[in-house]
Design a protein around this motif. Structure first.
Motif, PDB file in Angstrom:
ATOM      1  N   ARG A 185      -2.044  12.806  15.489  1.00 41.27           N
ATOM      2  CA  ARG A 185      -2.051  11.907  14.326  1.00 41.27           C
ATOM      3  C   ARG A 185      -0.647  11.439  13.989  1.00 41.27           C
ATOM      4  NH1 ARG A 185      -4.984  13.945   9.338  1.00 41.27           N
ATOM      5  NH2 ARG A 185      -4.858  11.732   8.906  1.00 41.27           N
ATOM      6  N   CYS A 186      -0.560  10.200  13.502  1.00 39.74           N
ATOM      7  CA  CYS A 186       0.709   9.632  13.058  1.00 39.74           C
ATOM      8  C   CYS A 186       0.624   9.345  11.566  1.00 39.74           C
ATOM      9  CB  CYS A 186       1.012   8.341  13.811  1.00 39.74           C
ATOM     10  SG  CYS A 186       1.435   8.607  15.520  1.00 39.74           S
ATOM     11  N   PHE A 187       1.725   9.578  10.892  1.00 41.38           N
ATOM     12  CA  PHE A 187       1.813   9.364   9.458  1.00 41.38           C
ATOM     13  C   PHE A 187       2.988   8.438   9.171  1.00 41.38           C
ATOM     14  CE2 PHE A 187      -0.227  13.378  10.177  1.00 41.38           C
ATOM     15  CZ  PHE A 187      -1.271  13.380   9.276  1.00 41.38           C
ATOM     16  N   VAL A 188       2.849   7.634   8.132  1.00 39.45           N
ATOM     17  CA  VAL A 188       3.882   6.659   7.797  1.00 39.45           C
ATOM     18  C   VAL A 188       4.212   6.764   6.302  1.00 39.45           C
ATOM     19  CG1 VAL A 188       2.234   4.777   7.433  1.00 39.45           C
ATOM     20  CG2 VAL A 188       4.588   4.246   8.053  1.00 39.45           C
ATOM     21  N   LEU A 189       5.497   6.563   5.997  1.00 37.53           N
ATOM     22  CA  LEU A 189       5.997   6.650   4.627  1.00 37.53           C
ATOM     23  C   LEU A 189       7.004   5.525   4.424  1.00 37.53           C
ATOM     24  CD1 LEU A 189       6.224   8.478   2.001  1.00 37.53           C
ATOM     25  CD2 LEU A 189       8.178   9.534   3.148  1.00 37.53           C
ATOM     26  N   VAL A 248       0.839  -1.201   0.000  1.00 39.89           N
ATOM     27  CA  VAL A 248       0.000   0.000   0.000  1.00 39.89           C
ATOM     28  C   VAL A 248       0.874   1.251   0.000  1.00 39.89           C
ATOM     29  CG1 VAL A 248      -1.549   1.364   1.468  1.00 39.89           C
ATOM     30  CG2 VAL A 248      -2.063  -1.032   1.010  1.00 39.89           C
ATOM     31  N   LEU A 249       1.934   1.246   0.801  1.00 37.95           N
ATOM     32  CA  LEU A 249       2.799   2.421   0.921  1.00 37.95           C
ATOM     33  C   LEU A 249       3.756   2.589  -0.257  1.00 37.95           C
ATOM     34  CD1 LEU A 249       3.587   2.074   4.713  1.00 37.95           C
ATOM     35  CD2 LEU A 249       2.111   3.802   3.637  1.00 37.95           C
ATOM     36  N   ALA A 250       3.858   1.584  -1.106  1.00 44.07           N
ATOM     37  CA  ALA A 250       4.775   1.631  -2.241  1.00 44.07           C
ATOM     38  C   ALA A 250       4.385   2.679  -3.272  1.00 44.07           C
ATOM     39  CB  ALA A 250       4.892   0.262  -2.896  1.00 44.07           C
ATOM     40  N   ASP A 251       3.188   3.263  -3.136  1.00 44.68           N
ATOM     41  CA  ASP A 251       2.804   4.325  -4.076  1.00 44.68           C
ATOM     42  C   ASP A 251       3.529   5.639  -3.769  1.00 44.68           C
ATOM     43  OD1 ASP A 251       1.472   5.373  -1.850  1.00 44.68           O
ATOM     44  OD2 ASP A 251      -0.527   5.218  -2.728  1.00 44.68           O
ATOM     45  N   GLY A 252       4.326   5.638  -2.698  1.00 42.71           N
ATOM     46  CA  GLY A 252       5.139   6.809  -2.381  1.00 42.71           C
ATOM     47  C   GLY A 252       4.442   7.876  -1.559  1.00 42.71           C
ATOM     48  N   ARG A 253       3.173   7.669  -1.268  1.00 39.24           N
ATOM     49  CA  ARG A 253       2.419   8.666  -0.500  1.00 39.24           C
ATOM     50  C   ARG A 253       2.551   8.412   0.994  1.00 39.24           C
ATOM     51  NH1 ARG A 253      -3.538   8.905  -2.367  1.00 39.24           N
ATOM     52  NH2 ARG A 253      -3.524  10.512  -0.761  1.00 39.24           N
ATOM     53  N   GLU A 254       2.679   9.491   1.739  1.00 43.65           N
ATOM     54  CA  GLU A 254       2.634   9.385   3.188  1.00 43.65           C
ATOM     55  C   GLU A 254       1.176   9.181   3.574  1.00 43.65           C
ATOM     56  OE1 GLU A 254       4.730  11.926   6.559  1.00 43.65           O
ATOM     57  OE2 GLU A 254       3.026  12.998   5.690  1.00 43.65           O
ATOM     58  N   ARG A 255       0.942   8.242   4.477  1.00 41.17           N
ATOM     59  CA  ARG A 255      -0.426   7.905   4.866  1.00 41.17           C
ATOM     60  C   ARG A 255      -0.620   8.075   6.366  1.00 41.17           C
ATOM     61  NH1 ARG A 255      -3.939   6.968   0.532  1.00 41.17           N
ATOM     62  NH2 ARG A 255      -2.733   5.996  -1.118  1.00 41.17           N
ATOM     63  N   GLY A 256      -1.771   8.608   6.735  1.00 41.17           N
ATOM     64  CA  GLY A 256      -2.153   8.642   8.136  1.00 41.17           C
ATOM     65  C   GLY A 256      -2.518   7.239   8.572  1.00 41.17           C
ATOM     66  N   TRP A 257      -2.196   6.885   9.811  1.00 39.30           N
ATOM     67  CA  TRP A 257      -2.514   5.544  10.291  1.00 39.30           C
ATOM     68  C   TRP A 257      -3.996   5.258  10.167  1.00 39.30           C
ATOM     69  CZ3 TRP A 257       0.634   3.948  15.224  1.00 39.30           C
ATOM     70  CH2 TRP A 257       1.995   3.995  14.933  1.00 39.30           C
ATOM     71  N   LEU A 269       3.121  -1.744  12.245  1.00 41.49           N
ATOM     72  CA  LEU A 269       3.769  -0.511  11.785  1.00 41.49           C
ATOM     73  C   LEU A 269       5.070  -0.262  12.544  1.00 41.49           C
ATOM     74  CD1 LEU A 269       0.576   1.648  11.313  1.00 41.49           C
ATOM     75  CD2 LEU A 269       2.133   0.888   9.508  1.00 41.49           C
ATOM     76  N   ARG A 270       5.091  -0.600  13.830  1.00 33.14           N
ATOM     77  CA  ARG A 270       6.316  -0.423  14.613  1.00 33.14           C
ATOM     78  C   ARG A 270       7.406  -1.379  14.133  1.00 33.14           C
ATOM     79  NH1 ARG A 270       7.447  -0.399  21.131  1.00 33.14           N
ATOM     80  NH2 ARG A 270       9.665  -0.069  20.848  1.00 33.14           N
ATOM     81  N   VAL A 271       7.041  -2.620  13.829  1.00 33.21           N
ATOM     82  CA  VAL A 271       8.024  -3.584  13.321  1.00 33.21           C
ATOM     83  C   VAL A 271       8.647  -3.063  12.025  1.00 33.21           C
ATOM     84  CG1 VAL A 271       8.305  -5.916  12.348  1.00 33.21           C
ATOM     85  CG2 VAL A 271       7.004  -5.590  14.459  1.00 33.21           C
ATOM     86  N   LEU A 272       7.810  -2.546  11.124  1.00 28.66           N
ATOM     87  CA  LEU A 272       8.322  -1.991   9.860  1.00 28.66           C
ATOM     88  C   LEU A 272       9.252  -0.807  10.117  1.00 28.66           C
ATOM     89  CD1 LEU A 272       5.093  -2.173   7.675  1.00 28.66           C
ATOM     90  CD2 LEU A 272       7.138  -3.610   7.458  1.00 28.66           C
ATOM     91  N   ARG A 273       8.865   0.061  11.049  1.00 27.95           N
ATOM     92  CA  ARG A 273       9.688   1.234  11.379  1.00 27.95           C
ATOM     93  C   ARG A 273      11.010   0.806  12.008  1.00 27.95           C
ATOM     94  NH1 ARG A 273       7.130   3.810  15.761  1.00 27.95           N
ATOM     95  NH2 ARG A 273       8.655   2.775  17.057  1.00 27.95           N
ATOM     96  N   ASP A 274      10.939  -0.094  12.980  1.00 23.56           N
ATOM     97  CA  ASP A 274      12.151  -0.522  13.676  1.00 23.56           C
ATOM     98  C   ASP A 274      13.137  -1.228  12.746  1.00 23.56           C
ATOM     99  OD1 ASP A 274      11.140   0.572  16.007  1.00 23.56           O
ATOM    100  OD2 ASP A 274      10.626  -1.371  16.921  1.00 23.56           O
ATOM    101  N   ALA A 275      12.624  -1.894  11.711  1.00 21.60           N
ATOM    102  CA  ALA A 275      13.488  -2.564  10.733  1.00 21.60           C
ATOM    103  C   ALA A 275      14.077  -1.576   9.730  1.00 21.60           C
ATOM    104  CB  ALA A 275      12.708  -3.643   9.999  1.00 21.60           C
ATOM    105  N   GLY A 276      13.551  -0.351   9.711  1.00 21.57           N
ATOM    106  CA  GLY A 276      14.050   0.661   8.791  1.00 21.57           C
ATOM    107  C   GLY A 276      13.288   0.765   7.490  1.00 21.57           C
ATOM    108  N   LEU A 277      12.167   0.045   7.375  1.00 22.12           N
ATOM    109  CA  LEU A 277      11.390   0.069   6.138  1.00 22.12           C
ATOM    110  C   LEU A 277      10.534   1.320   5.987  1.00 22.12           C
ATOM    111  CD1 LEU A 277      10.417  -3.657   6.213  1.00 22.12           C
ATOM    112  CD2 LEU A 277      11.578  -2.559   4.309  1.00 22.12           C
ATOM    113  N   THR A 278      10.088   1.866   7.096  1.00 20.02           N
ATOM    114  CA  THR A 278       9.206   3.031   7.041  1.00 20.02           C
ATOM    115  C   THR A 278       9.731   4.146   7.933  1.00 20.02           C
ATOM    116  OG1 THR A 278       7.801   2.223   8.838  1.00 20.02           O
ATOM    117  CG2 THR A 278       7.131   1.654   6.583  1.00 20.02           C
ATOM    118  N   ARG A 279       9.220   5.323   7.687  1.00 28.31           N
ATOM    119  CA  ARG A 279       9.488   6.484   8.530  1.00 28.31           C
ATOM    120  C   ARG A 279       8.135   6.956   9.053  1.00 28.31           C
ATOM    121  NH1 ARG A 279      13.740   9.113   9.549  1.00 28.31           N
ATOM    122  NH2 ARG A 279      14.943   8.324   7.806  1.00 28.31           N
TER     123      ARG A 279
END
Length: 123
Positions: free
Chosen positions: A74-78, A32-41, A57-67
């Motif tokens: 609100r939280c946003f992920v990219l 879903v995030l591969a479209d390059g858009r920052e998304r709200g949780w 989402l935390r696992v992805l962030r901690d692994a370095g896949l997302t910011r």
């Protein structure tokens, strides 16, 4: 979430990335995030409880896949696509291609507009 930790590019390991991608929900989130858009949780849709989605989402962030960034409550992920391409050339595209071919993560979507939900890989 106060000041989320994001690994520096050189600290992202292949084993951490592959471990994070070992779950179909997380693969769907990456698709879903591969479209390059920052998304709200709140835009993300998955067949899990909000607390479980937060964990993924935390696992992805901690692994370095997302910011992740926080703006008020609100939280946003990219997806860190360009950085990951620099660190592991071709890896993310190979993962996305395989996920598409095997239809992994299809149950994850994003709310696009008032009532429309777009699912992973179907954009």
């Amino acid at each position: 979430m106060k000041h989320a930790h994001h690994p520096e590019l050189g600290d992202i390991t292949l084993t951490a990335v592959m471990a994070a991608l070992s779950d179909p929900i997380r693969v769907g989130l990456v698709r879903v995030l591969a479209d390059g858009r920052e998304r709200g949780w709140g835009e993300l849709r998955a067949p899990v409880a909000k607390s479980t989605l937060s964990h993924h989402l935390r696992v992805l962030r901690d692994a370095g896949l997302t910011r992740t960034r926080q703006e008020g409550t609100r939280c946003f992920v990219l997806l860190r696509q360009e950085e990951l391409q620099t660190r592991f050339p071709g890896l993310m595209q190979a993962v996305l291609d395989a996920a598409e071919a095997d239809d992994v993560g299809r149950q994850v979507g994003v709310k696009d507009g008032p009532d429309a939900i777009r699912f992973a890989g179907r954009g």
